[in-house]
Design a protein around this motif. Structure first.
Motif, short mmCIF file in Angstrom:
data_model
loop_
_atom_site.label_atom_id
_atom_site.label_comp_id
_atom_site.label_asym_id
_atom_site.label_seq_id
_atom_site.Cartn_x
_atom_site.Cartn_y
_atom_site.Cartn_z
N ARG A 128 -30.31 58.91 2.39
CA ARG A 128 -31.62 59.82 2.16
C ARG A 128 -32.57 59.15 1.11
N ALA A 129 -32.07 58.73 0.14
CA ALA A 129 -32.62 58.14 -1.15
C ALA A 129 -33.61 56.82 -0.38
N LEU A 130 -32.76 56.13 0.13
CA LEU A 130 -33.29 54.66 0.98
C LEU A 130 -34.11 55.20 1.87
N ALA A 131 -34.07 56.09 2.81
CA ALA A 131 -34.96 56.51 3.90
C ALA A 131 -36.39 57.17 3.01
N PHE A 132 -36.18 57.45 1.96
CA PHE A 132 -37.49 58.22 1.44
C PHE A 132 -38.44 57.21 1.21
N ASP A 133 -38.15 55.92 1.12
CA ASP A 133 -39.09 54.99 0.87
C ASP A 133 -40.17 55.10 -0.40
N ALA A 134 -39.54 55.01 -1.49
CA ALA A 134 -40.24 55.31 -2.75
C ALA A 134 -40.37 53.86 -3.50
N PRO A 135 -41.65 53.59 -4.38
CA PRO A 135 -41.51 52.55 -4.96
C PRO A 135 -40.46 52.45 -6.14
N LEU A 136 -39.90 53.64 -6.50
CA LEU A 136 -38.74 53.85 -7.57
C LEU A 136 -37.54 54.63 -7.06
N LEU A 137 -36.31 53.94 -7.12
CA LEU A 137 -35.40 54.58 -6.73
C LEU A 137 -34.56 54.74 -8.09
N LEU A 138 -34.07 56.08 -8.15
CA LEU A 138 -33.05 56.44 -9.38
C LEU A 138 -31.88 56.70 -8.67
N LEU A 139 -30.93 55.88 -9.05
CA LEU A 139 -29.59 56.06 -8.41
C LEU A 139 -28.72 56.53 -9.47
N ASP A 140 -27.94 57.52 -9.43
CA ASP A 140 -27.08 58.12 -10.49
C ASP A 140 -25.61 57.72 -9.95
N GLU A 141 -24.91 56.85 -10.43
CA GLU A 141 -23.56 56.72 -9.78
C GLU A 141 -23.41 56.90 -8.29
N PRO A 142 -24.08 56.41 -7.46
CA PRO A 142 -24.36 56.54 -6.03
C PRO A 142 -22.88 56.06 -5.38
N PHE A 143 -22.27 55.34 -6.00
CA PHE A 143 -21.02 54.56 -5.15
C PHE A 143 -19.91 54.89 -5.94
N HIS A 144 -19.76 55.91 -6.85
CA HIS A 144 -18.39 56.42 -7.59
C HIS A 144 -17.44 56.71 -6.69
N ALA A 145 -17.54 57.33 -5.56
CA ALA A 145 -16.65 58.02 -4.52
C ALA A 145 -16.24 57.06 -3.51
N LEU A 146 -16.65 55.61 -3.45
CA LEU A 146 -16.45 54.69 -2.49
C LEU A 146 -15.34 53.80 -2.50
N ASP A 147 -14.67 53.37 -1.95
CA ASP A 147 -13.54 52.17 -2.12
C ASP A 147 -14.20 50.76 -2.19
N ASP A 148 -13.71 49.81 -2.67
CA ASP A 148 -14.42 48.66 -3.04
C ASP A 148 -15.10 48.05 -1.81
N ALA A 149 -14.47 47.90 -0.63
CA ALA A 149 -15.20 47.26 0.58
C ALA A 149 -16.58 48.17 0.83
N THR A 150 -16.48 49.40 0.89
CA THR A 150 -17.76 50.26 1.13
C THR A 150 -18.76 50.21 0.14
N ARG A 151 -18.30 50.06 -1.07
CA ARG A 151 -19.24 49.90 -2.06
C ARG A 151 -19.97 48.37 -1.95
N ALA A 152 -19.26 47.47 -1.70
CA ALA A 152 -19.79 46.08 -1.44
C ALA A 152 -20.80 46.21 -0.44
N ASP A 153 -20.40 46.81 0.65
CA ASP A 153 -21.57 47.06 1.99
C ASP A 153 -22.70 47.77 1.19
N MET A 154 -22.60 48.64 0.67
CA MET A 154 -23.67 49.77 0.24
C MET A 154 -24.64 48.88 -0.82
N GLU A 155 -23.77 48.27 -1.61
CA GLU A 155 -24.59 47.25 -2.66
C GLU A 155 -25.64 46.20 -2.00
N SER A 156 -24.91 45.64 -0.97
CA SER A 156 -25.87 44.60 -0.02
C SER A 156 -26.80 45.47 0.75
N LEU A 157 -26.63 46.63 1.22
CA LEU A 157 -27.83 47.24 1.95
C LEU A 157 -28.82 47.68 0.68
#
Lengths: 187, 268
Positions: A128-157
């Motif tokens: 939802r945050a990515l889709a909103f398409d804003a010039p500033l993204l504030l991400l507060d621990e967005p990946f804390h519930a993810l396993d390492d592999a999924t987290r790596a995918d999300m970080e590259s996205l």
């Protein structure tokens, strides 16, 4: 350019942020790290205008901000797809589905938040945050519930989709490769 | 572990319970053996069948239904509007608070008798129903608004939801369970208060008026029969309104709001 000068914020008289200053780059991912309770979330909330600082000045904040909160804050009565549509509008259903696909949740589009795991919910909120398409993204621990592999995918996205934008990423984990780190509460 | 309790389907257990109480009523009536004190259920059913063949029966039923519905609808609209104003402007809540407390604490008979002095007789049941339902709708809707998740409101602000979208996506789904509960409770009260007002006002073409006439002429079987009509219509109207609400929720994609948050009213 987003600039924070001498920011001070107290809650019930207890200082959470004291005289914090930082000049952020125009674009790129900046990791914000530090021990719990030292004001990382407060800094994001002050930048977003959700908290009024007790002192200091914040300038260069764009009008449109995408905020991925620490909690998923999904609408419990809308499906995963509906939650994205709530931000994008119904006419952009295909785009909303595309975002779900990018975070690996195309199959869960019709599921309600209560039917999703914590990690899946945080991915919907991230999409939802990515889709909103804003010039500033504030991400507060967005990946804390993810396993390492999924987290790596999300970080590259995130790296791919945040080009030309400024991303402030609060994290307790290792920051994304090459991202400068702003430390709060550490000497 | 095996569950040794034998469970009946809900319909069957309800029918059995109804049969049990009808048998108790019949036995009590036989024991008393005075029709004007306690007529038997069979006698009441006979009277009901006779009354239902008269045009006046349907006129009275329709008249009462109209008055109760009008009172309820006015209260519903005023309650929702009042709650929205009270939520937005706190002085409105402070201003209404003592009035609502007084309305809740005052016996309904006092209001009916006062209304008989103030307004023409046919309007008294409408006014009384309104007065009984308004505080319930107002209180429930205000509670629903106040209990709206602050986190979701912040999220809506950050993602620049329009005021209409905030209402549709966040406030309305939060209010739905409270509103449904208010409808269930409010309709029952509207009937009780409305018919009580019809009895005291002896309203023309009304179930309350018929109950009053039956009492005056000691036609106890008729009194029971008219009361049964009031109960049946109250239950039918409640079911109809809740069905209508469920349809509306589906149209506006809000049925999940009801399912997710749960509701004090399990009728829906």
């Amino acid at each position: 350019m987003l600039t924070v000068e001498h920011l001070t914020k107290r809650f019930d008289g207890v200082p959470v942020l004291t005289d914090f200053s930082c000049v952020f780059p125009e674009t790129g991912i900046v990791a914000i790290a530090g021990p719990s309770g030292y004001g990382k979330t407060t800094l994001l909330r002050c930048i977003a205008g959700l908290e009024k600082p007790d002192g200091g000045v914040i300038s260069g904040v764009p009008e449109r901000i995408a905020y991925c909160f620490q909690e998923d804050r999904l609408l419990p009565w809308r499906t995963a797809l509906g939650n994205l549509e709530a931000v994008l509008g119904k006419r952009r259903r295909a785009e909303a589905l595309g975002w779900l696909e990018r975070v690996g949740l195309a199959d869960a589009a019709d599921k309600y938040p209560s039917e999703l795991s914590g990690g899946m919910r945080s991915r919907v909120a991230f999409a939802r945050a990515l889709a909103f398409d804003a010039p500033l993204l504030l991400l507060d621990e967005p990946f804390h519930a993810l396993d390492d592999a999924t987290r790596a995918d999300m970080e590259s996205l995130l790296a791919e989709k945040s080009r030309g934008k400024l991303v402030l990423l609060v994290t307790h984990q290792a920051p994304p490769e090459g991202a400068p780190v702003v430390r709060i509460g550490e000497r | 572990m095996r569950d040794n309790k034998r469970k009946f389907p809900r319909g069957i257990s309800l029918a059995l319970a109804a049969l049990f109480w009808l048998a108790v009523w019949e036995a009590a009536s036989l024991a008393v053996n005075l029709e004007f004190l306690l007529p038997s259920p069979v006698r009441v059913a006979e009277r009901l069948a006779v009354l239902a063949r008269e045009a006046e029966f349907w006129g009275a039923a329709g008249g009462s239904m109209l008055r109760v519905l009008l009172g309820f609808l006015f209260a519903f609209l005023a309650g929702v509007l009042g709650a929205a104003l009270a939520f937005r402007f706190s002085p409105v809540a402070a201003l209404l608070s003592p009035v609502l407390r007084i309305v809740k604490a005052t016996p309904v008979a006092s209001f009916i008798l006062l209304a008989l002095v103030w307004i023409p007789s046919p309007g008294v049941p409408v006014f009384t129903s309104f007065l009984m339902v308004f505080p319930i709708v107002f209180g429930n809707v205000l509670s629903g608004m106040q209990s709206t998740d602050r986190n979701l409101i912040e999220m809506g602000r950050m993602y620049r939801f329009s005021p209409l979208s905030m209402l549709r996506q966040i406030y309305l789904p939060s209010i739905v369970p409270y509103l449904t509960a208010a409808c269930g409770t409010g309709l029952g009260l509207a009937w009780k208060a409305g018919v009580a007002a019809e009895v005291l006002a002896n309203t023309r073409l009304s179930l309350g008026g018929k109950i009053y006439a039956a009492k005056i002429y000691f036609e106890t079987p008729d009194l029971f029969a008219w009361t049964a009509v009031v109960i049946a219509m109250s239950v039918a109207l409640e079911k109809l309104v809740l069905l209508l609400m469920r349809r509306l929720l589906r149209i506006f994609h809000l049925e999940a709001a009801h399912a997710d948050r749960g509701t004090p009213d399990k009728a829906l």
